[in-house]
Design an enzyme around this catalytic site. Structure first.
Site, PDB file in Angstrom:
ATOM      1  CD  GLU A  85      -3.299  -2.118   2.140  1.00 42.83           C
ATOM      2  OE1 GLU A  85      -2.408  -1.843   2.973  1.00 42.83           O
ATOM      3  OE2 GLU A  85      -3.448  -3.265   1.659  1.00 42.83           O
ATOM      4  CG  HIS A 117       0.695  -3.233   2.233  1.00 44.49           C
ATOM      5  ND1 HIS A 117       0.000  -2.838   3.353  1.00 44.49           N
ATOM      6  CD2 HIS A 117       1.924  -3.602   2.660  1.00 44.49           C
ATOM      7  CE1 HIS A 117       0.778  -2.954   4.419  1.00 44.49           C
ATOM      8  NE2 HIS A 117       1.960  -3.417   4.025  1.00 44.49           N
ATOM      9  CB  CYS A 169       1.404  -5.882   6.361  1.00 45.41           C
ATOM     10  SG  CYS A 169       3.140  -5.497   6.683  1.00 45.41           S
TER      11      CYS A 169
END
Length: 227
Positions: free
Chosen positions: A196, A194, A86
């Site tokens: 994560e 994302h 991002c």
């Protein structure tokens, strides 16, 4: 393997990245300030999402001048894995570590939602744990994720297999549905989704975990001492 999570003023996904590495991947990780000037003790570098320097001028435009960026470039030149997610992707583009640019979403609205992402190239150090054309569910959260580059750059990305992830449905206007790319060497990955935030089924998806596992697998294989 030890990872560095780079923290810029305005980073807000650094804790997510730290959790993914420490608690889900089980690898060594440490927060590293944007003011640091040495990354020699780290094997992988992670640039998290957020709003570095408040996204003034352009997303990532000020962060590219942080002291740590010189060390990140050295790490990239040394072949270490560099992942920008991002805002981290935006910083890598502004720093010239990846080609192209990210513009405002076509809708001019912030998008925050799980999306379907397709693996276009599973022959990288970041994607070896996936099947080619495998569909993943990974969340996005961005207002400027519309990837753009000129025709020559796009042709080069295609020819070199640098387009790693694409959106199943174009959510932001990105050229060719591009969601993530690598550099020519293949050790620098920038992506808007994302991973994560997709490392445990309790989060809605664990599809992002294999990305981090792929990095560790490649690192271990490259550090095996041959008899």
């Amino acid at each position: 393997m030890k990872f560095a999570v780079i923290v810029f003023p305005g980073s807000n996904c650094d804790a997510d990245m730290y959790h993914a590495i420490k608690d889900e991947l089980g690898a060594g990780v440490k927060y590293v300030s944007h003011t640091e000037t040495n990354l020699e003790g780290y094997d992988g570098i992670l640039l998290p999402g957020g709003f570095s320097y408040g996204d003034y001028l352009r997303c990532g435009a000020i962060a590219r001048f942080s002291a740590i960026m010189a060390e990140i470039k050295k790490a990239a030149e040394a072949g270490k894995p560099i992942l920008g997610v991002c805002n981290g992707f935006q910083i890598l583009l502004e720093a010239g570590l990846l080609p192209g640019a990210l513009r405002k979403n076509d809708s001019l609205k912030f998008i925050c939602s799980p999306v379907k992402v397709k693996v276009e190239n599973n022959r990288t150090m970041f994607t070896s744990g996936y099947e080619e054309e495998q569909t993943l569910t990974i969340p996005v959260a961005h207002g400027e994720g519309n990837y753009f580059c000129d025709e020559e750059t796009l042709a080069s990305l295609k020819a070199n297999g640098q387009i790693v992830f694409t959106y199943e449905e174009n959510i932001n206007g990105s050229l060719e549905n591009i969601a993530g790319i690598v550099n020519e060497r293949g050790n620098v990955l920038g992506m808007m989704p994302h991973p994560e935030r997709a490392v445990d089924v309790l989060l809605g998806s664990a599809d992002g975990l294999a990305l981090f596992q792929s990095i560790v697998k490649q690192w271990r294989e490259s550090h095996v001492v041959k008899a």
